[in-house]
Design a protein around this motif. Structure first.
Motif, PDB file in Angstrom:
ATOM      1  N   GLU A 196      -2.131   4.318  10.185  1.00  0.00           N
ATOM      2  CA  GLU A 196      -3.347   3.847   9.528  1.00  0.00           C
ATOM      3  C   GLU A 196      -4.448   3.564  10.559  1.00  0.00           C
ATOM      4  O   GLU A 196      -4.214   3.588  11.761  1.00  0.00           O
ATOM      5  N   ASP A 197      -5.647   3.290  10.034  1.00  0.00           N
ATOM      6  CA  ASP A 197      -6.781   2.818  10.845  1.00  0.00           C
ATOM      7  C   ASP A 197      -7.165   3.791  11.951  1.00  0.00           C
ATOM      8  O   ASP A 197      -7.507   3.400  13.070  1.00  0.00           O
ATOM      9  N   VAL A 215      -1.088  -2.852  18.727  1.00  0.00           N
ATOM     10  CA  VAL A 215      -0.843  -2.349  17.377  1.00  0.00           C
ATOM     11  C   VAL A 215       0.057  -3.315  16.627  1.00  0.00           C
ATOM     12  O   VAL A 215       0.715  -4.185  17.205  1.00  0.00           O
ATOM     13  N   GLU A 216       0.065  -3.124  15.315  1.00  0.00           N
ATOM     14  CA  GLU A 216       1.013  -3.798  14.433  1.00  0.00           C
ATOM     15  C   GLU A 216       1.838  -2.714  13.754  1.00  0.00           C
ATOM     16  O   GLU A 216       1.270  -1.741  13.228  1.00  0.00           O
ATOM     17  N   GLU A 264       5.432   2.220   9.356  1.00  0.00           N
ATOM     18  CA  GLU A 264       3.978   2.056   9.305  1.00  0.00           C
ATOM     19  C   GLU A 264       3.475   1.588  10.666  1.00  0.00           C
ATOM     20  O   GLU A 264       4.094   0.728  11.307  1.00  0.00           O
ATOM     21  N   GLU A 285      -0.307   0.355  12.423  1.00  0.00           N
ATOM     22  CA  GLU A 285      -1.704   0.010  12.190  1.00  0.00           C
ATOM     23  C   GLU A 285      -2.361  -0.419  13.492  1.00  0.00           C
ATOM     24  O   GLU A 285      -1.703  -0.956  14.386  1.00  0.00           O
ATOM     25  N   SER A 286      -3.658  -0.198  13.586  1.00  0.00           N
ATOM     26  CA  SER A 286      -4.439  -0.701  14.710  1.00  0.00           C
ATOM     27  C   SER A 286      -4.830  -2.136  14.391  1.00  0.00           C
ATOM     28  O   SER A 286      -5.669  -2.391  13.528  1.00  0.00           O
ATOM     29  N   ASP A 287      -4.194  -3.093  15.061  1.00  0.00           N
ATOM     30  CA  ASP A 287      -4.320  -4.496  14.700  1.00  0.00           C
ATOM     31  C   ASP A 287      -5.616  -5.092  15.243  1.00  0.00           C
ATOM     32  O   ASP A 287      -6.217  -4.589  16.188  1.00  0.00           O
ATOM     33  N   GLN A 298       3.812   6.245   8.349  1.00  0.00           N
ATOM     34  CA  GLN A 298       2.398   6.261   7.999  1.00  0.00           C
ATOM     35  C   GLN A 298       1.577   5.622   9.115  1.00  0.00           C
ATOM     36  O   GLN A 298       1.831   4.487   9.509  1.00  0.00           O
ATOM     37  N   SER A 313       0.818  -1.217   0.000  1.00  0.00           N
ATOM     38  CA  SER A 313       0.000   0.000   0.000  1.00  0.00           C
ATOM     39  C   SER A 313       0.849   1.262   0.000  1.00  0.00           C
ATOM     40  O   SER A 313       0.367   2.332  -0.376  1.00  0.00           O
TER      41      SER A 313
END
Length: 443
Positions: free
Chosen positions: A347-348, A361-362, A376, A378-380, A345, A251
Motif C-alpha cells: 500500500e501507499d 514501514v508497518e 500487508e 504499508e508506508s507508515d 498487498q 480493507s
C-alpha cells in the motif's frame, strides 16, 4: 489438489412452445446468471441428469459423458471442492478438482486422524482408515497442521500430492517444507520463495515410530506454483472458503491461505456485517479480479452459517526500519526475515517488485511454524520514537526478552515469554523498547 482440468462440451438445451394462443410472442425462461468462475464445495449431485449444486448455484454437467472425460460424473462426489468455469449460456465448461492432498495415513488412534502429518477434522468414522493407507482429502487448510475435511476417501494412487505455503526453503532452492513434509527437488527451482503456494507430487517415504509415520519426505518431487490468477475469466469470480487473516482496518483479507481479497467501500454483506470478518469464518466472496494487485475485489461477501472454527495462525504486526529484496521476496527487520508472497498487498505507493533499504514501514501477517508470512506492507507515518507491535515474546540473548527482534530493557516483558502480546512501546535511539504498555492475546 491434483488440479485435474476436465473439458466438457457445451450442450445447448432447446425447447419449443406450441399452442393456439394469440397473445404475442412467448419469451423463453431466462437462465440464472452465474459467475464466470465458481470455486466451492459440491453439495448436491444427480449423476443421472448431471444437475449439481455449488454454493447457491444450480449447475448443469449433463453432456459430460459425451466429452473426452467419459466418466466425469462417476468421478464426482458430494463434498469435493471444485472450481468450474461456465460458458455464456451458464452451462459448465471446465471442471477442476481442488483436493488438498492425496497421501498416506500417518496416524490414527481412533480419536485423531492424520494424513501426511496434517490432522484431519470433520471425519465421523476415522476407524475405516488404516496406517499407511492412501487417502484423498478435499477441504480447507486451517493452518500449518490442520485441515477441515469436506470429503475423504480411500485412493489407489501410489504417488502422494499435497499443496500449501513453502516454508524453510534452503538457499539452493532445492528443499523446503509443506506442513510436516520435506520436499526435495532434483534441481533448483529459482521461482520458489518462502510463502509461495505450491503443489508438490512424488513418492513419499517415511519411518514408523510408535504407530506414527515420521520423517515424511518426497524426493525428486514435481512442484508447481499455484498462485491464483483469474484474469482469464469472462465474468465475475466466486470463491468459498475460510478466512485465514484480516487486515486491522478491514480493507482486505486472505481466504484459504492463498487468495487475497480486497474489501471495498461498495462491498455488500449478506447474512452478516463487515465487523464479522474474522479468521475461521466461512464466507462466499463474489467480485472481479484485479490483476495489478493480484486479488479478488469483493462486490459481495456472504457469511455461510455458524460453523466457524478456530484458526491457529499467530498474527503479527510490526513497525520499524526494514530492507526488502524484491528478487528473493524477503523483508528483513531487526535481523529477522519476513517472507513476501504474490498475495502480499503493498500500500501507499510501495511496490512488491521494487526493493527498498532502511525504509520505515508497518507490516502484518501471520506465522506458519516459525516463519513470518507477510500479508500487508504499508508506508507508515514517520514517528520512530513509538512503535505498536503484536507477536510472540521470546528469550533474548543478553536480554530477558525480545519482541519481533526488538530487545526489551528493564525486564519489562519477561513475564510474557512464550506468549502472544500486543504492545505499544517507546523506541530508544539505539533501537530498543522501553515503557511498554502490554495486552496479552488470549486467542
Amino acid at each position: 489438489m491434483k488440479s485435474k482440468l476436465l473439458l466438457l462440451p457445451l450442450v445447448a438445451s432447446l425447447g419449443a412452445c406450441s399452442g393456439g394462443h394469440d397473445e404475442g410472442p412467448v419469451n423463453p425462461p431466462v437462465p440464472e446468471a452465474v459467475p464466470g468462475l465458481i470455486s466451492g464445495e459440491l453439495t448436491a449431485l444427480n449423476k443421472d441428469t448431471g444437475a449439481a449444486t455449488i454454493g447457491n448455484h444450480q449447475l448443469d454437467f449433463k453432456g459430460a459423458a459425451l466429452g473426452r472425460s467419459a466418466n466425469l460424473l462417476e468421478q464426482l462426489h458430494v463434498g469435493m471442492l471444485l472450481t468450474v468455469q461456465t460458458g455464456v449460456d451458464g452451462k459448465v465448461d471446465t471442471v477442476q478438482f481442488d483436493d488438498l492432498l492425496t497421501a498416506p495415513v500417518s496416524f490414527n488412534d481412533g480419536k485423531t486422524l492424520k494424513v501426511a502429518g496434517f490432522e484431519i477434522l470433520g471425519v465421523n468414522n476415522i476407524s475405516q482408515f488404516k496406517l499407511k493407507q492412501m487417502v484423498e482429502v478435499s477441504g480447507y487448510a486451517l493452518d500449518s497442521s490442520r485441515i477441515q475435511a469436506t470429503y475423504i476417501a480411500a485412493d489407489d494412487d501410489t504417488e502422494s500430492s499435497l499443496e500449501g505455503a513453502v516454508t524453510k526453503l534452503n538457499d539452493a532452492k532445492t528443499s523446503f517444507m509443506l506442513g510436516q513434509v520435506t520436499i526435495n527437488l532434483s534441481q533448483a527451482n529459482t521461482a520458489l520463495k518462502n510463502g509461495t503456494w505450491v503443489e508438490a507430487e512424488g513418492l513419499m517415504s517415511s519411518q514408523e515410530v510408535a504407530g506414527e509415520l515420521t520423517n515424511l519426505t518426497i524426493n525428486s518431487a514435481t512442484v508447481e506454483i499455484d498462485t491464483p490468477d483469474f484474469d482469464h475469466v469472462d465474468g465475475d469470480v466466486e470463491v468459498a472458503g475460510r478466512i485465514s487473516w484480516v487486515a486491522q482496518d478491514l480493507s482486505h483479507m486472505v481466504v484459504n491461505q492463498n487468495l487475497a481479497v480486497g474489501i471495498q467501500q461498495s462491498t455488500q454483506f449478506e447474512d452478516g456485517s463487515k465487523a464479522m470478518l474474522k479468521p475461521g469464518v466461512m464466507v462466499e466472496v463474489e467480485g472481479s479480479w484485479d490483476l495489478n494487485a493480484m486479488r479478488l475485489n469483493a462486490d459481495e461477501i456472504e457469511f455461510d452459517g455458524d460453523n466457524d472454527v478456530s484458526i491457529e495462525l499467530p498474527e503479527f504486526e510490526a513497525q520499524g526500519y526494514a530492507d526488502y529484496n524484491a528478487d528473493t521476496g524477503v523483508m528483513t527487520m531487526n535481523d529477522i526475515p519476513f517472507f513476501v508472497s504474490p498475495r502480499t498487498q503493498f500500500e501507499d505507493g510501495l511496490n512488491k517488485d521494487r526493493s527498498f533499504t532502511n525504509e520505515w514501514v508497518e507490516f502484518s501477517g501471520y506465522q506458519q511454524g516459525n516463519d513470518y508470512l507477510v500479508q500487508e506492507v504499508e508506508s507508515d507515518e514517520i514517528d520512530t520514537s513509538r512503535v505498536e507491535l503484536e507477536g510472540k515474546v521470546v528469550d533474548g540473548v543478553g536480554f530477558s526478552a525480545t519482541l519481533l527482534g526488538y530487545q526489551v530493557i528493564n525486564n519489562q516483558l519477561a513475564q510474557y515469554i512464550g506468549k502472544q502480546v500486543e504492545a505499544e512501546c517507546d523506541r530508544t535511539p539505539d533501537n530498543k523498547l522501553d515503557n511498554c504498555s502490554v495486552e496479552q492475546d488470549n486467542d
